[in-house]
Design a protein around this motif. Structure first.
Motif, PDB file in Angstrom:
ATOM      1  N   ASP A  46       0.840  -1.203   0.000  1.00 34.86           N
ATOM      2  CA  ASP A  46       0.000   0.000   0.000  1.00 34.86           C
ATOM      3  C   ASP A  46       0.873   1.251   0.000  1.00 34.86           C
ATOM      4  OD1 ASP A  46      -2.975  -0.921   0.643  1.00 34.86           O
ATOM      5  OD2 ASP A  46      -1.615  -2.189   1.783  1.00 34.86           O
ATOM      6  N   TYR A  48       0.645   4.010   1.569  1.00 33.68           N
ATOM      7  CA  TYR A  48       0.917   4.657   2.860  1.00 33.68           C
ATOM      8  C   TYR A  48       2.190   4.103   3.524  1.00 33.68           C
ATOM      9  CZ  TYR A  48      -0.455   0.640   5.710  1.00 33.68           C
ATOM     10  OH  TYR A  48      -0.478  -0.595   6.305  1.00 33.68           O
ATOM     11  N   MET A 127      -9.666  -2.356   3.395  1.00 34.46           N
ATOM     12  CA  MET A 127      -9.288  -0.959   3.642  1.00 34.46           C
ATOM     13  C   MET A 127      -9.493  -0.049   2.419  1.00 34.46           C
ATOM     14  SD  MET A 127      -6.671   1.368   3.312  1.00 34.46           S
ATOM     15  CE  MET A 127      -5.028   0.676   3.177  1.00 34.46           C
ATOM     16  N   GLY A 152      -5.879   8.890  -9.726  1.00 34.14           N
ATOM     17  CA  GLY A 152      -5.491   7.521  -9.350  1.00 34.14           C
ATOM     18  C   GLY A 152      -6.658   6.590  -9.624  1.00 34.14           C
ATOM     19  N   GLY A 155      -6.649   2.626  -9.694  1.00 36.05           N
ATOM     20  CA  GLY A 155      -6.011   1.946  -8.572  1.00 36.05           C
ATOM     21  C   GLY A 155      -7.027   1.312  -7.637  1.00 36.05           C
ATOM     22  N   ALA A 156      -6.520   0.772  -6.527  1.00 33.71           N
ATOM     23  CA  ALA A 156      -7.357   0.029  -5.583  1.00 33.71           C
ATOM     24  C   ALA A 156      -8.524   0.875  -5.082  1.00 33.71           C
ATOM     25  CB  ALA A 156      -6.500  -0.441  -4.404  1.00 33.71           C
ATOM     26  N   GLY A 158      -9.360   4.146  -6.311  1.00 29.21           N
ATOM     27  CA  GLY A 158      -9.978   4.932  -7.385  1.00 29.21           C
ATOM     28  C   GLY A 158     -11.068   4.192  -8.140  1.00 29.21           C
ATOM     29  N   THR A 176      -5.883   8.819 -15.082  1.00 31.90           N
ATOM     30  CA  THR A 176      -5.023   7.662 -14.887  1.00 31.90           C
ATOM     31  C   THR A 176      -3.788   7.755 -15.786  1.00 31.90           C
ATOM     32  OG1 THR A 176      -5.037   5.250 -14.757  1.00 31.90           O
ATOM     33  CG2 THR A 176      -6.215   6.224 -16.607  1.00 31.90           C
ATOM     34  N   LYS A 181      -5.347   1.600 -19.125  1.00 35.85           N
ATOM     35  CA  LYS A 181      -6.148   1.823 -17.922  1.00 35.85           C
ATOM     36  C   LYS A 181      -7.360   2.707 -18.253  1.00 35.85           C
ATOM     37  CE  LYS A 181      -2.329   1.403 -14.601  1.00 35.85           C
ATOM     38  NZ  LYS A 181      -1.661   1.991 -13.435  1.00 35.85           N
ATOM     39  N   TYR A 197      -3.148  11.132 -17.961  1.00 38.00           N
ATOM     40  CA  TYR A 197      -2.421  12.361 -17.592  1.00 38.00           C
ATOM     41  C   TYR A 197      -0.992  12.368 -18.139  1.00 38.00           C
ATOM     42  CZ  TYR A 197       0.062   9.744 -13.890  1.00 38.00           C
ATOM     43  OH  TYR A 197       0.849   8.852 -13.209  1.00 38.00           O
ATOM     44  N   LYS A 198      -0.497  11.193 -18.541  1.00 36.64           N
ATOM     45  CA  LYS A 198       0.883  11.159 -19.050  1.00 36.64           C
ATOM     46  C   LYS A 198       0.968  11.605 -20.509  1.00 36.64           C
ATOM     47  CE  LYS A 198       2.677   7.709 -15.864  1.00 36.64           C
ATOM     48  NZ  LYS A 198       2.953   6.280 -15.635  1.00 36.64           N
ATOM     49  N   GLN A 245      -1.723  11.460  -1.624  1.00 37.34           N
ATOM     50  CA  GLN A 245      -0.856  12.393  -2.341  1.00 37.34           C
ATOM     51  C   GLN A 245       0.344  11.618  -2.886  1.00 37.34           C
ATOM     52  OE1 GLN A 245      -1.396  16.357  -2.128  1.00 37.34           O
ATOM     53  NE2 GLN A 245      -3.248  15.137  -2.317  1.00 37.34           N
ATOM     54  N   ILE A 246       0.064  10.510  -3.549  1.00 42.98           N
ATOM     55  CA  ILE A 246       1.161   9.610  -3.933  1.00 42.98           C
ATOM     56  C   ILE A 246       2.196  10.295  -4.822  1.00 42.98           C
ATOM     57  CG2 ILE A 246      -0.031   8.552  -5.928  1.00 42.98           C
ATOM     58  CD1 ILE A 246       1.278   5.864  -5.039  1.00 42.98           C
ATOM     59  N   ALA A 247       1.774  11.309  -5.584  1.00 41.84           N
ATOM     60  CA  ALA A 247       2.733  11.999  -6.455  1.00 41.84           C
ATOM     61  C   ALA A 247       3.820  12.695  -5.640  1.00 41.84           C
ATOM     62  CB  ALA A 247       2.008  13.004  -7.344  1.00 41.84           C
ATOM     63  N   TYR A 249       4.877  11.486  -2.375  1.00 38.19           N
ATOM     64  CA  TYR A 249       5.430  10.676  -1.277  1.00 38.19           C
ATOM     65  C   TYR A 249       6.952  10.490  -1.379  1.00 38.19           C
ATOM     66  CZ  TYR A 249       0.616   9.235  -0.111  1.00 38.19           C
ATOM     67  OH  TYR A 249      -0.716   9.200   0.238  1.00 38.19           O
ATOM     68  N   PHE A 320       4.491   3.055  -7.404  1.00 45.96           N
ATOM     69  CA  PHE A 320       4.924   4.432  -7.695  1.00 45.96           C
ATOM     70  C   PHE A 320       5.236   4.640  -9.177  1.00 45.96           C
ATOM     71  CE2 PHE A 320       5.562   3.513  -3.295  1.00 45.96           C
ATOM     72  CZ  PHE A 320       4.972   4.614  -2.695  1.00 45.96           C
TER      73      PHE A 320
HETATM   74  P1  NAP Z   1      -3.241   2.492  -6.095  1.00 42.64           P
HETATM   75  O1  NAP Z   1      -4.006   3.628  -6.718  1.00 42.64           O
HETATM   76  O2  NAP Z   1      -3.759   1.115  -6.280  1.00 42.64           O
HETATM   77  O3  NAP Z   1      -1.743   2.501  -6.594  1.00 42.64           O
HETATM   78  C1  NAP Z   1      -1.044   3.661  -6.778  1.00 42.64           C
HETATM   79  C2  NAP Z   1      -1.320   4.289  -8.172  1.00 42.64           C
HETATM   80  O4  NAP Z   1      -0.984   5.658  -8.091  1.00 42.64           O
HETATM   81  C3  NAP Z   1      -0.438   3.731  -9.277  1.00 42.64           C
HETATM   82  O5  NAP Z   1      -0.977   2.571  -9.864  1.00 42.64           O
HETATM   83  C4  NAP Z   1      -0.332   4.900 -10.238  1.00 42.64           C
HETATM   84  O6  NAP Z   1      -1.354   4.791 -11.230  1.00 42.64           O
HETATM   85  C5  NAP Z   1      -0.624   6.130  -9.372  1.00 42.64           C
HETATM   86  N1  NAP Z   1       0.571   6.969  -9.255  1.00 42.64           N
HETATM   87  C6  NAP Z   1       1.785   6.596  -8.775  1.00 42.64           C
HETATM   88  N2  NAP Z   1       2.636   7.641  -8.810  1.00 42.64           N
HETATM   89  C7  NAP Z   1       1.936   8.680  -9.334  1.00 42.64           C
HETATM   90  C8  NAP Z   1       2.256  10.034  -9.658  1.00 42.64           C
HETATM   91  N3  NAP Z   1       3.492  10.529  -9.426  1.00 42.64           N
HETATM   92  N4  NAP Z   1       1.299  10.816 -10.182  1.00 42.64           N
HETATM   93  C9  NAP Z   1       0.052  10.326 -10.427  1.00 42.64           C
HETATM   94  N5  NAP Z   1      -0.311   9.058 -10.159  1.00 42.64           N
HETATM   95  C10 NAP Z   1       0.620   8.250  -9.623  1.00 42.64           C
HETATM   96  O7  NAP Z   1      -3.111   2.796  -4.548  1.00 42.64           O
HETATM   97  P2  NAP Z   1      -4.318   2.869  -3.507  1.00 42.64           P
HETATM   98  O8  NAP Z   1      -4.071   1.900  -2.446  1.00 42.64           O
HETATM   99  O9  NAP Z   1      -5.608   2.851  -4.245  1.00 42.64           O
HETATM  100  O10 NAP Z   1      -4.124   4.323  -2.896  1.00 42.64           O
HETATM  101  C11 NAP Z   1      -4.468   5.476  -3.658  1.00 42.64           C
HETATM  102  C12 NAP Z   1      -4.155   6.718  -2.844  1.00 42.64           C
HETATM  103  O11 NAP Z   1      -4.996   6.742  -1.694  1.00 42.64           O
HETATM  104  C13 NAP Z   1      -2.720   6.760  -2.327  1.00 42.64           C
HETATM  105  O12 NAP Z   1      -2.256   8.093  -2.381  1.00 42.64           O
HETATM  106  C14 NAP Z   1      -2.848   6.292  -0.890  1.00 42.64           C
HETATM  107  O13 NAP Z   1      -1.822   6.777  -0.074  1.00 42.64           O
HETATM  108  C15 NAP Z   1      -4.208   6.851  -0.516  1.00 42.64           C
HETATM  109  N6  NAP Z   1      -4.925   6.145   0.539  1.00 42.64           N
HETATM  110  C16 NAP Z   1      -5.365   6.890   1.580  1.00 42.64           C
HETATM  111  C17 NAP Z   1      -6.079   6.297   2.588  1.00 42.64           C
HETATM  112  C18 NAP Z   1      -6.608   7.158   3.694  1.00 42.64           C
HETATM  113  O14 NAP Z   1      -7.008   6.630   4.748  1.00 42.64           O
HETATM  114  N7  NAP Z   1      -6.628   8.465   3.515  1.00 42.64           N
HETATM  115  C19 NAP Z   1      -6.326   4.916   2.569  1.00 42.64           C
HETATM  116  C20 NAP Z   1      -5.874   4.180   1.459  1.00 42.64           C
HETATM  117  C21 NAP Z   1      -5.176   4.816   0.441  1.00 42.64           C
HETATM  118  P3  NAP Z   1      -1.255   5.548 -12.668  1.00 42.64           P
HETATM  119  O15 NAP Z   1      -0.900   4.484 -13.671  1.00 42.64           O
HETATM  120  O16 NAP Z   1      -2.615   6.094 -12.854  1.00 42.64           O
HETATM  121  O17 NAP Z   1      -0.186   6.595 -12.569  1.00 42.64           O
END
Ligand code: NAP
Length: 332
Positions: A46, A48, A127, A152, A155-156, A158, A176, A181, A197-198, A245-247, A249, A320
């Motif tokens: 994940d 985080y 989660m 995003g 992703g999981a 989104g 995305t 995707k 976006y790329k 804010q994965i961009a 981290y 990432f």
């Molecule tokens: P995810 O979307 O399954 O995996 C990460 C995706 O982020 C990648 O597949 C990639 O997709 C995209 N990414 C990576 N680097 C990037 C960048 N520099 N700019 C734009 N997109 C980028 O992960 P997830 O588990 O679903 O989590 C998504 C977000 O939610 C994360 O930021 C995570 O930290 C956050 N989150 C927060 C909570 C909370 O409690 N607040 C809980 C869970 C997750 P692309 O191919 O589209 O680039």
């Protein structure tokens, strides 16, 4: 019992590399009363966890160097000294990245016997599903006919955000990182529009075109330039859920970027960050709803599963660079 573990070998500076991880063999001690021996089945990676690799105080303690990484794991009870968790029980726990581990039974949750695949309990009915549900429904409060944008999007989290918004009757636009995707979003997952976006020559223009009525809700999973572009198209009284804010981290020094506050002020926008754990008291109700939608075929899902315990660092780093569609995990 012999087990293999993965520890944090060093704290990443910028993008993590496989050198930040190390493998170690350990011999697990004898089971004590109320403990179980667990064989890992699916180990979640994940975004985080990147925050926990920094030596920085946050909402969750940092990982320690030379200690195992921990996270969500689906596991099978192999031996038990707990009457509540007999051998053969499938569980979900916060467990080390390990082939086998020992846990206190009271820290574990049983995987209920349903027709939902076990792996979904770290994804759509786990989660990430809860995160999508609370951020969208409790913060964005989308209304039928409104436009919802999610970054995003494939992703999981989104994927679930977009589909719930569709169930509510919204126009949904996903952002995305690849054409494949984007096609999946508008095809299998029923989004109205998807933007790569790329490759978009001008992201702000692409968003404007995809959202002719402006944006009422923005579910932000990534931050950075994408969020800068989205914020320019918010409608009056728009709601923004800041989920991730994965961009940013892997940034060592955060740049100021576009200053967003005028957009928030001029459009009376509500912008709220949240942690899924803020909504613990609502977990059972939300999980029931997610399970109902999955079982009724209203929520579809996909996963990226890498086979082999040793591939955990690769799977984590892949988050990432967009290597996953839907939930990323390793099958041990
Ligand atoms: P995810 O979307 O399954 O995996 C990460 C995706 O982020 C990648 O597949 C990639 O997709 C995209 N990414 C990576 N680097 C990037 C960048 N520099 N700019 C734009 N997109 C980028 O992960 P997830 O588990 O679903 O989590 C998504 C977000 O939610 C994360 O930021 C995570 O930290 C956050 N989150 C927060 C909570 C909370 O409690 N607040 C809980 C869970 C997750 P692309 O191919 O589209 O680039």
């Amino acid at each position: 019992m012999d087990a293999k573990q993965i520890v944090l070998a060093s704290r990443p500076e910028g993008m993590p590399t496989t050198d930040n991880f190390a493998y170690q063999d350990v011999i697990l001690p004898e089971l004590q009363n109320n403990q179980v021996l667990l064989k890992s089945i699916y180990i979640s990676v994940d975004p985080y966890m990147r925050g926990r690799m920094k030596d920085k105080k946050s909402y969750i303690a940092p990982f320690q160097v030379d200690q195992p990484i921990t996270g969500s794991v689906i596991a099978l009870v192999e031996e038990s000294k707990s009457p509540d968790f007999p051998k053969g029980t499938k569980v979900l726990g916060m467990l080390p990245w390990a082939t086998y581990s020992i846990a206190e039974a009271k820290t574990l949750h049983k995987i209920p016997p349903t027709n939902i695949p076990d792996s979904y309990y770290i994804g759509i009915v786990g989660m990430p599903g809860l995160t999508a549900y609370f951020g969208l429904i409790f913060i964005c409060e989308p209304q039928p006919g409104e436009t919802v944008v999610v970054s995003g999007a494939a992703g999981a989290v989104g994927l679930i955000v977009g589909q719930i918004a569709k169930i509510i009757g919204c126009r949904v636009v996903g952002i995305t990182g690849s054409d494949e995707k984007a096609q999946l979003l508008t095809g299998k997952f029923g989004f109205n529009e998807a933007i790569n976006y790329k490759t978009a020559p001008n992201l702000s223009e692409a968003i404007s075109k995809a959202c002719p009525q402006g944006i009422d809700c923005y579910f932000d999973n990534v931050g950075g330039d994408i969020t800068d572009a989205v914020m320019q198209h918010l409608n009056m009284n728009a709601r923004v859920a800041v989920c991730g804010q994965i961009a940013l981290y892997n940034e060592m020094n955060l740049s100021t970027g576009l200053r967003l506050l005028p957009y928030i002020l001029e459009k009376s926008v509500l912008m709220r960050g949240f942690l899924v754990s803020d909504y613990k008291e609502y977990f059972p109700k939300a999980l029931n709803q997610l399970m109902d939608w999955v079982q009724a075929g209203k929520l579809k899902y996909t996963e990226t599963i890498l086979d082999g315990f040793d591939r955990l660092p690769e799977a984590f780093i892949g988050l990432f660079t967009g290597q996953n569609t839907g939930k990323m995990m390793v099958r041990v």
